[in-house]
Design an enzyme around this catalytic site. Structure first.
Site, PDB file in Angstrom:
ATOM      1  N   SER A 179      64.513 -61.689 109.568  1.00 12.52           N
ATOM      2  CA  SER A 179      64.057 -62.356 108.329  1.00 12.52           C
ATOM      3  C   SER A 179      63.355 -61.388 107.384  1.00 12.52           C
ATOM      4  CB  SER A 179      63.113 -63.513 108.682  1.00 12.52           C
ATOM      5  OG  SER A 179      62.023 -63.041 109.451  1.00 12.52           O
ATOM      6  N   ASN A 220      53.077 -66.773 115.849  1.00 11.54           N
ATOM      7  CA  ASN A 220      53.158 -68.173 115.414  1.00 11.54           C
ATOM      8  C   ASN A 220      51.996 -68.570 114.507  1.00 11.54           C
ATOM      9  OD1 ASN A 220      55.319 -68.074 117.088  1.00 11.54           O
ATOM     10  ND2 ASN A 220      54.545 -69.530 118.612  1.00 11.54           N
ATOM     11  N   THR A 259      63.661 -95.070  71.931  1.00  9.11           N
ATOM     12  CA  THR A 259      63.780 -95.717  73.240  1.00  9.11           C
ATOM     13  C   THR A 259      65.273 -95.954  73.421  1.00  9.11           C
ATOM     14  OG1 THR A 259      63.627 -97.980  72.424  1.00  9.11           O
ATOM     15  CG2 THR A 259      61.551 -96.897  72.977  1.00  9.11           C
ATOM     16  N   HIS A 260      65.749 -95.796  74.629  1.00 10.93           N
ATOM     17  CA  HIS A 260      67.199 -95.911  74.913  1.00 10.93           C
ATOM     18  C   HIS A 260      68.014 -94.935  74.058  1.00 10.93           C
ATOM     19  CE1 HIS A 260      66.057 -99.794  76.759  1.00 10.93           C
ATOM     20  NE2 HIS A 260      65.313 -99.924  75.672  1.00 10.93           N
ATOM     21  N   SER A 278      79.120 -67.456  72.079  1.00  8.72           N
ATOM     22  CA  SER A 278      80.267 -67.759  72.922  1.00  8.72           C
ATOM     23  C   SER A 278      81.227 -66.573  72.869  1.00  8.72           C
ATOM     24  CB  SER A 278      80.954 -69.019  72.383  1.00  8.72           C
ATOM     25  OG  SER A 278      82.316 -69.027  72.731  1.00  8.72           O
ATOM     26  N   LYS A 282      79.313 -70.385  67.609  1.00 13.69           N
ATOM     27  CA  LYS A 282      78.391 -70.997  68.567  1.00 13.69           C
ATOM     28  C   LYS A 282      77.040 -70.286  68.677  1.00 13.69           C
ATOM     29  CE  LYS A 282      79.080 -74.142  70.842  1.00 13.69           C
ATOM     30  NZ  LYS A 282      79.891 -74.395  72.019  1.00 13.69           N
ATOM     31  N   ASN A 330      74.228 -71.200  71.449  1.00  7.52           N
ATOM     32  CA  ASN A 330      74.004 -72.136  72.549  1.00  7.52           C
ATOM     33  C   ASN A 330      72.575 -72.113  73.089  1.00  7.52           C
ATOM     34  OD1 ASN A 330      76.703 -72.955  72.491  1.00  7.52           O
ATOM     35  ND2 ASN A 330      77.325 -71.242  73.800  1.00  7.52           N
ATOM     36  N   GLU A 390      69.449 -74.991  79.159  1.00  6.07           N
ATOM     37  CA  GLU A 390      70.469 -75.449  80.127  1.00  6.07           C
ATOM     38  C   GLU A 390      70.239 -74.826  81.499  1.00  6.07           C
ATOM     39  OE1 GLU A 390      74.434 -76.250  77.597  1.00  6.07           O
ATOM     40  OE2 GLU A 390      73.634 -74.234  77.430  1.00  6.07           O
ATOM     41  N   TYR A 401      55.408 -74.558 117.718  1.00  7.41           N
ATOM     42  CA  TYR A 401      56.280 -73.677 116.938  1.00  7.41           C
ATOM     43  C   TYR A 401      57.704 -73.720 117.471  1.00  7.41           C
ATOM     44  CZ  TYR A 401      58.396 -69.622 114.756  1.00  7.41           C
ATOM     45  OH  TYR A 401      59.240 -68.816 114.034  1.00  7.41           O
ATOM     46  N   GLN A 414      61.270 -70.518 110.935  1.00 11.32           N
ATOM     47  CA  GLN A 414      61.531 -69.307 110.151  1.00 11.32           C
ATOM     48  C   GLN A 414      62.255 -69.653 108.844  1.00 11.32           C
ATOM     49  OE1 GLN A 414      62.451 -65.558 112.163  1.00 11.32           O
ATOM     50  NE2 GLN A 414      64.400 -65.547 111.074  1.00 11.32           N
ATOM     51  N   LYS A 470      60.361 -70.482 104.872  1.00  4.57           N
ATOM     52  CA  LYS A 470      59.846 -69.640 103.794  1.00  4.57           C
ATOM     53  C   LYS A 470      60.824 -69.383 102.641  1.00  4.57           C
ATOM     54  CE  LYS A 470      58.354 -67.026 107.131  1.00  4.57           C
ATOM     55  NZ  LYS A 470      58.398 -68.116 108.147  1.00  4.57           N
TER      56      LYS A 470
HETATM   57  N1  ARG Z   1      59.748 -64.564 111.781  1.00  8.14           N
HETATM   58  C1  ARG Z   1      59.126 -65.652 112.433  1.00  8.14           C
HETATM   59  C2  ARG Z   1      58.969 -66.840 111.460  1.00  8.14           C
HETATM   60  O1  ARG Z   1      59.097 -66.647 110.300  1.00  8.14           O
HETATM   61  C3  ARG Z   1      57.783 -65.259 112.935  1.00  8.14           C
HETATM   62  C4  ARG Z   1      57.335 -66.039 114.110  1.00  8.14           C
HETATM   63  C5  ARG Z   1      58.186 -65.725 115.274  1.00  8.14           C
HETATM   64  N2  ARG Z   1      57.687 -66.365 116.443  1.00  8.14           N
HETATM   65  C6  ARG Z   1      58.377 -66.431 117.568  1.00  8.14           C
HETATM   66  N3  ARG Z   1      57.828 -67.029 118.568  1.00  8.14           N
HETATM   67  N4  ARG Z   1      59.576 -65.945 117.658  1.00  8.14           N
HETATM   68  O2  ARG Z   1      58.735 -67.940 111.859  1.00  8.14           O
END
Ligand code: ARG
Length: 444
Positions: free
Chosen positions: A24, A111, A156-157, A278, A284, A286, A291, A318, A323, A326
């Site tokens: 990650s 964790n 309105t509407h 365009s 145009k 735009n 948008e 956990y 993961q 995020k």
């Molecule tokens: N990269 C993991 C996450 O974003 C970190 C925690 C990993 N924990 C584990 N027990 N493998 O959640």
């Protein structure tokens, strides 16, 4: 040592596809400064409770500060095939300070670490977005002050209804952003709880002091339950929900600007800096930024759904699914901040075609409500007044009715009905002057 960074348990190596699948770093590299801060506070607390010597603390904190400085200067890059940012940080510290650096793992797990980082990141992101929201509010206020005496039909509407001050219309958007600002403040409060010390799930056998690390990191409180601490992502859901609503407000503003800039309305002209042409049609111009904001609203709402679905059905505590919490938050936060700033740029520079707006107010239908009010004041029951005013708009009054209605109708104009709206919160210029003061005070 086994073939793994963490795991005497394993004799065999991880499959390369599994390694890549679990990584990650590309996303959570954003947490690096939060992670370094957490490592620093954790070491400080560990030394205060006597779990690491002050010599070790000094050495490792100096190493952490050095890594931070090099990252800030841009001489150190986050690279390599590390699983996540926590592994990168540990590898970096170990590369510089040796195995002693692995003491940062004492009394803590990834964790509780990851969610502590995530909460710190979220709190900063909230501040950045709040600042952008204030900027857009400032622009709306400025435009409202500039157009305090201009007016247009209110709808309105999507049918012409009654005249409203242009400033009143702009301030309507100001207040929706004011609620967004407050909602974000509530999210910051939700995120303001430090999970560090919850460990993997059950806390630690070391006599750590979670209250102290919370304090060192600027959190006002620490967790009450370690299982909850590592699995709670309510703050992220609330943040994405506040962001979704903010985007809905921006999207509605966008939709309006798109309509207003169409020839059929002709109420607004985008500045050249904030519109595009365009590839085929030379005529145009735009309203692309509006948008795109409308389009990105769908993505932000999608991120909220994505997190909710990720969380649904997770057992305590956990799970690796977490993961996936995020990226939606990172992307949504970055997107919303940019959209708010783009909207500020558009709003600051768009030209309001006030003559067109005024012409549209020549529609006699806009006077009908006030005509009915006049007739009621002259003694007609409301239902009769309403019907007579409707017939007047449709030009179906007979001779006798016309005698009753015309003297009143002649007294009315778009400006007179606008000025008649003078109570708090109404669309007329007197009320709007007060509203402007209130709005100004609310962002100071
Ligand atoms: N990269 C993991 C996450 O974003 C970190 C925690 C990993 N924990 C584990 N027990 N493998 O959640």
């Amino acid at each position: 040592m086994s073939g793994k960074l963490w795991g005497g348990r394993f004799a065999g190596k991880t499959h390369p596809l599994m390694e890549e699948f679990g990584r990650s770093l590309e996303s959570d590299r954003r947490l690096v400064f939060c992670d370094l801060r957490v490592c620093r506070a954790h070491l400080q607390m560990l030394s205060e409770v006597g779990a690491v010597s002050s010599q070790t603390r000094q050495k490792l904190i100096a190493t952490i500060d050095q890594v931070k400085a090099e990252l800030e200067e841009g001489v150190l890059q986050i690279a390599g095939d590390h699983e996540d940012i926590h592994s990168w940080v540990e590898a970096e510290l170990r590369g510089r300070a040796g195995d002693e650096a692995s003491l940062i793992r004492l009394g803590r797990s990834r964790n509780d670490l990851v969610v502590t980082d995530f909460r710190l990141w979220t709190r900063q992101a909230i501040q950045d977005i709040q600042q952008a929201v204030r900027e857009l509010q400032g622009v709306l206020l400025q435009r409202a002050e500039q157009h305090a005496r201009d007016y247009l039909p209110g709808y309105t509407h999507l049918q012409r209804a009654q005249p409203v001050a242009l400033s009143h219309h702009l301030l309507a958007h100001f207040w929706s952003l004011q609620r967004d600002f407050q909602r974000l403040a509530d999210c910051a409060d939700e995120a303001d709880c430090c999970p560090l010390g919850a460990g993997a799930l059950a806390g630690s056998s070391w006599a750590i002091q979670p209250q102290r690390t919370a304090e060192l990191l600027g959190f006002s409180r620490s967790f009450d339950n370690s299982l909850d601490a590592v699995s709670d992502r309510d703050f992220a859901v609330e943040f994405l929900s506040a962001l979704s609503l903010c985007m809905i407000h921006l999207s509605r503003m966008s939709e309006e600007l798109i309509l207003w800039s169409a020839a059929e309305f002709g109420f607004a002209t985008f500045d050249d800096a904030w519109s595009t042409g365009s590839s085929l049609m030379p005529q145009k111009k735009n309203p692309d930024p509006a948008e795109l904001i409308r389009g990105r609203t769908g993505r932000v709402i999608g991120h909220l759904q994505s997190l909710l679905v990720t969380l649904k059905g997770l057992p305590l505590a956990y799970n690796r699914d977490l993961q996936e919490d995020k990226p939606p938050v990172f992307e949504a936060a970055e997107m919303v901040e940019k959209c708010v700033l783009v909207m500020a740029g558009v709003m600051a520079s768009v030209r309001f075609e006030t003559q067109r707006m005024e012409q549209a107010c020549a529609d006699p239908g806009l006077l009908a409500t006030d005509l009915a009010d006049h007739l009621v004041r002259a003694g007609q029951p409301f239902n009769v007044a309403h019907e007579l005013a409707g017939k007047w708009v449709d030009q179906r009054l007979d001779h006798e009715e016309a005698q009753i209605v015309h003297p009143h109708a002649e007294q009315l104009s778009a400006l007179s009905v606008l000025h008649a709206r003078r109570h708090a919160g109404a669309a007329g210029p007197f009320s709007v002057d007060l509203q402007l003061q209130k709005a100004r005070a609310s962002i100071q």
